[in-house]
Design a protein around this motif. Structure first.
Motif, PDB file in Angstrom:
ATOM      1  N   ARG A 148       0.773  -1.143   0.053  1.00 21.10           N
ATOM      2  CA  ARG A 148       0.180   0.022  -0.313  1.00 21.10           C
ATOM      3  C   ARG A 148       1.069   1.758   0.319  1.00 21.10           C
ATOM      4  N   LYS A 261      -9.660   9.143  -1.650  1.00 22.87           N
ATOM      5  CA  LYS A 261      -9.378   8.166  -2.185  1.00 22.87           C
ATOM      6  C   LYS A 261      -8.665   6.942  -2.572  1.00 22.87           C
ATOM      7  N   THR A 265      -7.806   2.834   0.317  1.00 32.49           N
ATOM      8  CA  THR A 265      -7.433   1.872   0.014  1.00 32.49           C
ATOM      9  C   THR A 265      -7.187   0.991   0.938  1.00 32.49           C
ATOM     10  N   CYS A 266      -6.627   1.989   2.003  1.00 34.83           N
ATOM     11  CA  CYS A 266      -6.445   0.707   3.312  1.00 34.83           C
ATOM     12  C   CYS A 266      -7.105   0.927   4.050  1.00 34.83           C
ATOM     13  N   ASN A 319     -14.212  -3.247  -0.261  1.00 35.57           N
ATOM     14  CA  ASN A 319     -13.672  -3.307  -2.338  1.00 35.57           C
ATOM     15  C   ASN A 319     -14.790  -3.893  -2.856  1.00 35.57           C
TER      16      ASN A 319
END
Length: 339
Positions: A148, A261, A265-266, A319
């Motif tokens: 990441r 954004k 993702t984390c 997700n």
């Protein structure tokens, strides 16, 4: 603590020749009562409570295995998910299945058959795989944090650095280090003598076994901290360092939408990390004097059953690509077709 162990420890600290005599007396006691099998006391000493907890454990185990295996199948079957992030996620899901399968099936089998015993050799094997899969889980989470970090902080070089060869190497190192840590603990455990066979746990936990030993366990306890640092604290520090750099990079993004954004993702990974490390550090990195059976049992159930069960739901809920892959997988399965 058990009165016999208190007596042994009291003899060891009596000083001089008396200490040596007490130590040999302790070893004689251990040799006379050396056990060939252990009795796993389970989740509770109350029969009704034990039955309810076993039923809950069975539900958590089956749900976790189903969710993690579906995640692996969805990633394998969908070419759009053949990227480093999902490669690591598939291995994490597989590890979670293996991790829970080292303890829960044996507990369920003992309950169904009305038995509570496990041979000493089987106990060591269970302990080996439990530590190996747990350490691999921890190290793999740090590899995912590194992934990441590269995706957010070095996006232009991401695909060059995180090639499939590099991903495979990281997974191989994860397994090698975890196996080494587990092997050292298991070898040291074979050197100990045990004065009692009743393990106050539902599996062969290293802390519980050390408490039953009448031998000198200082080396075992020291290596729990040293190797535990290698398998748990070092990856945890690496994860925190990765997310610190990610936070600094995201803070420089001018738009709020861009920041959200990047952080989105984390989010799933951070939730999994918090659940996993929070319970493990609470059990294995506190002084022995602060441990209580019920607290340790609750924390152990969290990271052996609850966290592996929640992981696929955490990732799939947050997700969109994985949710779409799971829907396609289920729609193509024979189970989803009308008869």
């Amino acid at each position: 603590m058990d009165p016999v162990r208190l007596e042994c420890l009291g003899q060891e600290v009596s000083g001089g020749d008396a200490q040596e005599t007490g130590y040999h007396s302790c070893l004689d006691m251990a040799n006379q009562t050396q056990v060939s099998e252990f009795i796993l006391l389970g989740l509770s000493e109350q029969p009704r409570q034990q039955q309810a907890l076993v039923g809950l454990s069975c539900s958590l185990y089956l749900t976790g295995c189903l969710g993690n295996l579906l995640t692996v199948l969805a990633i394998i079957s969908d070419p759009r998910l053949h990227s480093p992030m999902y490669f690591f996620l598939s291995h994490l899901s597989l590890l979670d299945v293996c991790f829970t399968s080292t303890t829960v099936p044996k507990m369920l089998l003992n309950h169904v058959c009305g038995l509570a015993t496990i041979s000493s050799s089987a106990c060591l094997v269970q302990m080996y795989f439990f530590i190996a899969f747990g350490a691999a889980d921890s190290i793999l989470l740090s590899a995912m944090a590194y992934d990441r970090y590269l995706a957010i902080c070095r996006p232009l070089h991401y695909m060059t650095i995180m090639s499939m060869l590099r991903c495979a190497q990281l997974v191989a190192v994860t397994w090698a280090v975890a196996s080494f840590i587990s092997l050292v603990h298991t070898i040291l455990m074979t050197r100990l003598s045990f004065y009692a066979s009743r393990v106050p746990h539902f599996f062969c936990d290293i802390n519980a076994l050390i408490q039953l030993s009448c031998s000198d366990t200082q080396v075992n306890e020291m290596l729990m901290l040293v190797l535990g640092g290698s398998g748990v604290l070092v990856p945890f520090v690496c994860i925190m360092a990765s997310y610190t750099l990610i936070a600094v990079a995201v803070w420089k993004v001018p738009s709020a939408r861009g920041k959200w954004k990047a952080f989105s993702t984390c989010g799933s990974h951070l939730c999994v990390v918090s659940l996993f490390y929070g319970t493990i550090i609470g059990v294995y990195f506190n002084p022995a004097s602060t441990h209580t059976t019920y607290r340790d049992m609750a924390a152990t159930v969290m990271y052996t059953m609850v966290t592996p069960m929640l992981n696929p739901f955490i990732y799939s809920l947050r997700n969109r690509d994985l949710r779409s892959a799971l829907r396609r997988l289920l729609s193509q399965s024979h189970f989803a077709k009308p008869l």
